[in-house]
Motif scaffolding. Structure first.
Motif, PDB file in Angstrom:
ATOM      1  N   LEU A 174      21.688  13.272  28.378  1.00  0.00           N
ATOM      2  CA  LEU A 174      20.569  13.017  28.946  1.00  0.00           C
ATOM      3  C   LEU A 174      20.040  11.372  28.923  1.00  0.00           C
ATOM      4  O   LEU A 174      18.855  11.247  28.323  1.00  0.00           O
ATOM      5  N   LYS A 175      20.814  10.583  29.143  1.00  0.00           N
ATOM      6  CA  LYS A 175      20.289   9.262  29.389  1.00  0.00           C
ATOM      7  C   LYS A 175      21.130   8.462  30.500  1.00  0.00           C
ATOM      8  O   LYS A 175      22.137   8.958  31.088  1.00  0.00           O
ATOM      9  N   PHE A 217      13.302  15.988  34.707  1.00  0.00           N
ATOM     10  CA  PHE A 217      13.304  16.430  36.018  1.00  0.00           C
ATOM     11  C   PHE A 217      14.583  16.284  36.841  1.00  0.00           C
ATOM     12  O   PHE A 217      15.173  17.083  37.541  1.00  0.00           O
ATOM     13  N   ASN A 218      15.278  15.152  36.727  1.00  0.00           N
ATOM     14  CA  ASN A 218      16.250  14.879  37.663  1.00  0.00           C
ATOM     15  C   ASN A 218      17.707  15.909  36.878  1.00  0.00           C
ATOM     16  O   ASN A 218      18.578  16.078  37.818  1.00  0.00           O
ATOM     17  N   ALA A 219      17.672  16.060  35.811  1.00  0.00           N
ATOM     18  CA  ALA A 219      18.776  16.665  35.228  1.00  0.00           C
ATOM     19  C   ALA A 219      18.515  18.183  35.639  1.00  0.00           C
ATOM     20  O   ALA A 219      19.357  18.734  36.051  1.00  0.00           O
ATOM     21  N   ASP A 220      17.266  18.613  35.898  1.00  0.00           N
ATOM     22  CA  ASP A 220      17.162  19.911  36.281  1.00  0.00           C
ATOM     23  C   ASP A 220      17.455  20.174  37.893  1.00  0.00           C
ATOM     24  O   ASP A 220      17.856  21.200  38.265  1.00  0.00           O
ATOM     25  N   CYS A 260      19.649  22.195  42.528  1.00  0.00           N
ATOM     26  CA  CYS A 260      20.544  22.039  43.621  1.00  0.00           C
ATOM     27  C   CYS A 260      21.736  23.205  43.751  1.00  0.00           C
ATOM     28  O   CYS A 260      21.986  23.797  44.692  1.00  0.00           O
ATOM     29  N   PRO A 261      22.184  23.613  42.541  1.00  0.00           N
ATOM     30  CA  PRO A 261      23.203  25.042  42.586  1.00  0.00           C
ATOM     31  C   PRO A 261      22.533  26.165  43.015  1.00  0.00           C
ATOM     32  O   PRO A 261      23.068  26.791  43.911  1.00  0.00           O
ATOM     33  N   TYR A 262      21.501  26.204  42.672  1.00  0.00           N
ATOM     34  CA  TYR A 262      20.487  27.433  43.478  1.00  0.00           C
ATOM     35  C   TYR A 262      20.308  27.192  44.984  1.00  0.00           C
ATOM     36  O   TYR A 262      20.665  28.214  45.654  1.00  0.00           O
TER      37      TYR A 262
END
Length: 211
Positions: free
Chosen positions: A54-55, A79-82, A88-90
């Motif tokens: 996460l960096k 936020f970006n990771a989620d 996105c997969p959802y």
């Protein structure tokens, strides 16, 4: 993959392009989710999000300063990771399910014979079928006929299935010859057919079935 242009901006040396690309993947067999988010500057790699640690990873020396600033924005990191690993997969899975439900639909029609008056054409009416690739016609002695036949227009039902009809003028057909006629519905390229004989007892009128 979703491509998006983050912004164009002017500097003293001219116009430069800062472009981002993000995406995700879903392996239906292993249920493995993958995601990525990276940026480019003037067509070259600039920054990439490391989802494990996460960096941000600087892909060129000029990106080090931006990396340090963005690494401190923890809310944006989460936020970006989620966004690429969950949201996105959802969305992707929902699109696949929705697309398959449409592409793989094989709704079969309800085919019936209709007639307004005893002297009116007999209508062979099909409704509730999908997709809009079909053949529908009247036959005599097993052969498609065109004389005395009138085709309607394809109409869309509220559930996005279709309906269609083919009329047969019966005024010149002796009652004893009715058994030689039938109506056929078949999906284009399909093997199965729906065949309805020109039978007075099968015809529906405003008064119900003929007798």
């Amino acid at each position: 993959m979703v491509d998006f242009l983050m912004k164009n901006f002017n500097q003293s040396e001219g116009v430069h392009i800062f472009q981002g690309v993000g995406g995700c993947g879903l392996n239906k067999e292993t249920e493995t989710l993958t995601g990525f988010l990276k940026y480019g500057y003037d067509g070259e790699d600039f920054l990439e999000l490391d989802l494990t640690q996460l960096k941000w990873i600087a892909r060129r020396e000029e990106a080090l300063f931006v990396k340090q600033l963005w690494d401190m924005e923890t809310q944006s990191l989460f936020f970006n990771a989620d966004l690429v690993t969950n949201q996105c997969p959802y969305w992707l899975n929902g699109s696949l399910v929705g697309g398959q439900s449409t592409l793989l639909r094989t709704d079969n029609p309800s085919v019936s014979l209709l007639q307004k008056t005893p002297s009116s054409p007999v209508r062979c009416h099909a409704t509730g079928f999908y997709p809009e690739r079909f053949l529908m016609f009247w036959r005599k002695d097993g052969e498609e006929i065109h004389e005395g036949v009138a085709h309607g227009n394809v109409l869309t039902n509220q559930d996005i299935t279709f309906q269609y009809y083919v009329d047969l003028d019966i005024l010149s057909i002796p009652p004893q010859d009715w058994v030689r006629y039938d109506c056929v519905f078949q999906f284009t390229g399909g093997v199965d057919r729906i065949v309805i004989k020109l039978d007075k007892t099968l015809i529906k009128t405003n008064r119900g079935k003929n007798k």
